[in-house]
Enzyme design. Structure first.
Site, PDB file in Angstrom:
ATOM      1  CG  HIS A  74       5.923   2.379   1.246  1.00  0.00           C
ATOM      2  ND1 HIS A  74       6.558   2.299   0.034  1.00  0.00           N
ATOM      3  CD2 HIS A  74       6.331   3.547   1.794  1.00  0.00           C
ATOM      4  CE1 HIS A  74       7.323   3.367  -0.134  1.00  0.00           C
ATOM      5  NE2 HIS A  74       7.198   4.141   0.909  1.00  0.00           N
ATOM      6  CB  CYS A 128      10.529   5.028   0.742  1.00  0.00           C
ATOM      7  SG  CYS A 128       9.473   6.491   0.728  1.00  0.00           S
ATOM      8  CD  GLN A 146       5.327   5.343  -8.807  1.00  0.00           C
ATOM      9  OE1 GLN A 146       5.539   4.288  -9.401  1.00  0.00           O
ATOM     10  NE2 GLN A 146       6.228   5.939  -8.059  1.00  0.00           N
ATOM     11  CB  SER A 169       9.365   3.730  -6.554  1.00  0.00           C
ATOM     12  OG  SER A 169       8.863   4.990  -6.942  1.00  0.00           O
ATOM     13  CG  HIS A 172       6.176  -0.240  -3.117  1.00  0.00           C
ATOM     14  ND1 HIS A 172       6.384   1.061  -2.669  1.00  0.00           N
ATOM     15  CD2 HIS A 172       6.371  -0.187  -4.475  1.00  0.00           C
ATOM     16  CE1 HIS A 172       6.685   1.842  -3.698  1.00  0.00           C
ATOM     17  NE2 HIS A 172       6.693   1.113  -4.797  1.00  0.00           N
TER      18      HIS A 172
END
Ligand SMILES: Cn1nc(-c2ccccc2)cc1C(=O)N[C@H](Cc1nc2ccccc2[nH]1)C(=O)O
Length: 178
Positions: A74, A128, A146, A169, A172
């Protein structure tokens, strides 16, 4: 446990076909069917034990293996309201969620146009820490990530890329690898 096979013959397991076969180590002969001179009653009894043992081995493999797991990469663009508004790229991330969406949609267009890959972009642009692995998160199952990320990932076929997905977060793009 007598196999019922003629002397010198033994039962082996073909992992590629997940099937038993018959092998003679001294002559190096191998065949899918029992050789001449086999006592079929004894072999039938032996194979009953064999199959039970194999089911145990298969079950154990499935247990420790990758059953029900998928592998994704991702690209994450964080924003100031992200759960952790910091990354290897930027100590303090202050962009708004709207700015982050503009950025990730630009990446999405680049990937869809074929001018770059998600892995290449993730390496330099993802917030990330998986950026160092081209965004590759490895294998994961239900309950590991998640919820929004998990649902979007499991909806993909291998090779497919998700639309922009929002989690706590950040934003994505997800590519299913396996
Ligand atoms: C789930 N995960 N795996 C890695 C990872 C994987 C391989 C190599 C290095 C890091 C990093 C993370 C992680 O949670 N990173 C977070 C950001 C993030 N949040 C996520 C939510 C869902 C999926 C991936 C996500 N990554 C961070 O760096 O702040």
């Amino acid at each position: 446990m007598a196999t019922g096979l003629p002397p010198g013959w033994e039962v082996r397991h073909s992992n590629s076909k997940n099937l038993p076969y018959y092998f003679n180590p001294s002559t190096k002969e191998s065949r899918w069917e029992p050789p001449e001179g086999t006592d079929s009653e004894s072999l039938k009894h032996y194979m009953g034990q064999y199959h039970t043992a194999q089911l145990g081995r298969d079950g154990a493999l499935a247990q420790q293996g990758l059953e029900g797991k998928i592998r994704c990469a991702h690209l994450l663009v964080k924003h100031r309201d992200s759960r952790r508004a910091s990354s290897w790229r930027e100590a303090q991330i202050t962009r708004s969620k709207e700015e982050a969406r503009g950025i990730i949609e630009n990446y999405e267009n680049k990937i869809k146009s074929g001018s770059t890959s998600l892995g290449d972009l993730a390496t330099t642009e993802s917030d990330c820490s998986s950026a160092r692995k081209r965004g590759d998160l490895g294998f994961f199952g239900q309950g590991d990530m998640q919820k929004e990320f998990e649902e979007a990932s499991f909806a993909l076929k291998p090779g497919e890329i998700s639309p922009v997905i929002e989690t706590a977060s950040g934003l994505h793009l997800i590519e299913r690898l396996e």
